[in-house]
Structures are given as structure tokens and as C-alpha cells.
Design an enzyme around this catalytic site. Sequence first.
Site, PDB file in Angstrom:
ATOM      1  CG  ASP A  67     -10.096   3.341   5.645  1.00 35.17           C
ATOM      2  OD1 ASP A  67     -10.816   3.689   4.595  1.00 35.17           O
ATOM      3  OD2 ASP A  67     -10.379   2.204   6.048  1.00 35.17           O
ATOM      4  CG  ASN A 114      -6.577   3.564  -4.957  1.00 35.59           C
ATOM      5  OD1 ASN A 114      -7.053   3.465  -6.416  1.00 35.59           O
ATOM      6  ND2 ASN A 114      -7.187   2.792  -4.298  1.00 35.59           N
ATOM      7  NE  ARG A 115       0.143   4.037  -9.213  1.00 40.12           N
ATOM      8  CZ  ARG A 115       1.387   4.016  -8.822  1.00 40.12           C
ATOM      9  NH1 ARG A 115       2.342   4.820  -9.015  1.00 40.12           N
ATOM     10  NH2 ARG A 115       1.559   2.909  -8.494  1.00 40.12           N
ATOM     11  NE  ARG A 116      -7.652  -0.625  -7.749  1.00 37.75           N
ATOM     12  CZ  ARG A 116      -8.781  -0.557  -7.545  1.00 37.75           C
ATOM     13  NH1 ARG A 116      -9.697  -0.523  -8.420  1.00 37.75           N
ATOM     14  NH2 ARG A 116      -9.270  -0.754  -6.154  1.00 37.75           N
ATOM     15  CD  GLU A 117     -10.215   3.748  -5.277  1.00 43.10           C
ATOM     16  OE1 GLU A 117     -10.737   3.181  -4.597  1.00 43.10           O
ATOM     17  OE2 GLU A 117      -9.831   5.080  -4.937  1.00 43.10           O
TER      18      GLU A 117
END
Length: 484
Positions: free
Chosen positions: A272, A201-204
Site C-alpha cells: 500500500d 507482487n512476485r506471487r501475484e
Amino acid sequence: MDDTLARLPDAFSGKTVLVLGDVMLDRFVYGAVDRISPEAPVAVIAIERETTMLGGAGNVARNVAALGGKAVLAGLIGDDDAGRAVQALVEREPGLESALAVDPNRRTTEKTRYVAASHQMLRADREDRHPADPSLVLAAFEKALASADVVVLSDYAKGVLTPEVLAAAIAAARAAGKPVIVDPKSRDLSRYDGATVIKPNRREAAEATGVTGAGDEAAEAAGEAILSAAPNLSAALVTRGAAGMTLSRRGAAHVHLPASALEVFDVSGAGDTVAATLALSLAAGADLAAAARLANAAAGLVVGKLGTDVVTAGELKAVLTGAHGDPGQEKIAARERMLEIVAGWRARGLKVGFTNGCFDLLHPGHVSLLAQAKGACDRLVLGLNTDASVQRLKGPTRPVQKEDARAAVLASLSAVDLVTLFDEDTPLELITAIKPDVLVKGADYTVETVVGSDVVLANGGRVVLADLKAGQSTTALIARANTP
């Protein structure tokens, strides 16, 4: 969407996805709090019920099965009660098959959430995060690989997907010609080198690459940085929440996919769903761009669902073909389904409200009451009398509108999150089953005369008496309509 994409969900049936990763047991403990402990300044929760569900990699497997594919779940559980509960859940889920290995020296990862009055008071984790025995993990994985069409590596940093396990699993899948999808947790994305597509995701992605920002340019830069860090990785799909997704492939232009949700109810589990849809799309022969488009459509559908985190192939196809009909129909649920949705809301700490009535001819008084009810809670359940129940209460000439029409009108209102029908003369049975945090009726009642008020108050909830609009009445409307 083109016809080719719309036909893809039909090809999910018969495809097998091998999901390897950190399997968890998610436990939710519900109760009431009405006092502080004399031993310490902490709340005392009187436990009333518990629910369990598959978490972590197990939720990816559930999504695969819901979409019509077969999921084989591989990973580690302990020789303990939580591990046995995980096995039982897998065996109970249609479309799931267990390839779980038991490590007697390792406890099953278990997250227990204590919830009172829709507020999560505490989460207690039981887990071993030290690196797992690679031989146990890989033996189960390699045995199941032959029958799989595609592999998903679901990493929650609980010690199962060690560098040794990742390297061996990716190499074995590549040698067998199986695409590999990675849902990463580590900031070191080189650990996943050799996979087909990685889905942070964007944060990761920002944590792994140092590239921040919410715009398309930042997403492109993050995708390029990921591909540079893992030279044998084919593609990166960065999920960006309300901004959609960005697909970065070697030697190809970046593809930006706008978010498709009309309304967002719950983002839990969307990642998921994306991983499961990507996997089945690749298994069905789609290229990465088409698989990403389909996964984006699935994500838009799942975040618009109520208290759930899976979609079906039929729902996905309906959205792709424009045959999904009135989105308000998603808000109308039979009692069993309604209770599942409410449980999902509570698991996420949302305050649940309830009101009820016949709502035969909707008028401004009804709209005002429902707006006040929604203002007192996070999610509003409306109990609607069936036609037979209305007749017993109002006489043989009522209702003017049949129950299906009344339910459809109410479900179209933004203040109403869920409509469920009840056939009894009063909603007491429904209120007892839901145990709402807030019970709302009109100010022509008193708290003592509201049906179910004793149940709600005993459970730590409250009763709200909504202001009434003068001169608004269904009976008066009908009388005026019948006046020559």
C-alpha cells in the site's frame, strides 16, 4: 539519489489521489485464554479490548495522507455498524475525504481477528463477494474524478472492481488525462488493460503469468508477459520482497531496483505504501522510472518501521538526502506512540516482552540480561527510568549519563526493539498499559517481588528471571572509577 528525486516529496502537498476499491474494516479483539469450554474442545477467550482501523483500499488512502497528499476514498460500504465505523475512521483521519457509497443490500467487508497472548486464534470475515452494483460505484468515482490528479485502483477481489467498473473507471481517467495505478488481485490481468502501471507482487505475477523464479530474468519475463496480456498497459512494476522491484515498460530496458531496507521489522502494508508513493510521484510530475525509485525507497523505509504501515514525506526526504540520522532513534518512543507500536505487533501475532531499569552505565551484565529477555519474546520493550526517577532511587549523584544518552545506547542494541521512558518510581503503570506476554527481571528477584508480575500473570503471561553475570554492577563500576 539525485537532487531531483529528493525534491519530489516536497511536491506531494496539494496533490489529490482518488483511491477506488474494496474498503474494509479491520477489527482486532484482544483477550485472555485460561480455560477450555465445557461445551466443546475449544478455548474460551475473555475479551478485554478492541481496536479498529481502515483496511484494504482504506490503507492505501491512509498512506497517501501520511505522505502529505490528499486522498479521496471511493468504494462501497453497507448500511450497518461496520460501515458507520469506516465512515467515522475516514472523517477522523487528516487528509482523507470520503466518496463512499452506501449499498443497503450489501454488508461492509469486515475482518475480525481474535488475539490472545500475542497469538491470533481466529479470523472471522463478514463480507459479500458477489459483484457490486456498478452504477453506485461509478457515480461516486466519476463525481470525485475531476478534482483528482491520479487514480489508484485497489483490488482485493471483494466484488467492487468488476470488469464493468474497471473498464469504465480506466476509460474515464484516461479521457481526463489522469494516470491510473492498479494493485491487482485477479489472475486475469487483461481486466486492467489501459491503466498506466500495474503493481503485482512476485506471487501475484507468477499466478497471472505462470512465470516462476526469484531472479532478475524471471522478473523480466513476468513483466513482459503482463504487458503482452494487456496491450494498452504502459508498465508493470513487480515487487519482489527482499529482492527489490523490477519495472518493465514498453520499448524500454527493464529497471531492477534493489531493496533498500537496512533491517526488516514488518512487511505488512508495504504494498500500500508503494501504491501511494507511486501515485503521488506521478501526480507531482515524475516519470515512471523516478516514481518507481521513490516507491522503492518508501518501501525500504516502511518495512524498517515498528508496528506501522505508513511513512511521511519528511521521513522519505530524509532517507533520500542521507539526513535520516541514527536509525536507532526510530526505536525510542513516547508512551502513546509506544502503545500504538505494541498494538501493531500484537495485531500481527507477535509475543511482546518487557523489562526495565536505569541502565546508567551499560555493562556485560546488562547485555546478558537483555539477550535473555529478547530470547523469550518476539519484540522487547525496555522501560527506562528518567533522570528524575533515577535520582529518587539512586541518590543525587546519579545518573552518570542523562536519559537521552542512555536511551540512545540501549536503542542501538539488536536485542532491544523499543525504548520508552517512565518517570514513576516503578514501572507498574507502564506494565499495566502494555500487558506484556513476558516480563523479565534478574534472578536476584523472585516472581512474587517483581513489580507488575501479578498483572502479567493475571493476563496469561509469564515472568522470566534472567541469570546474572557475577561481579557486574553499575555501582561497582562507579566506585572503581572514583577510587584514586
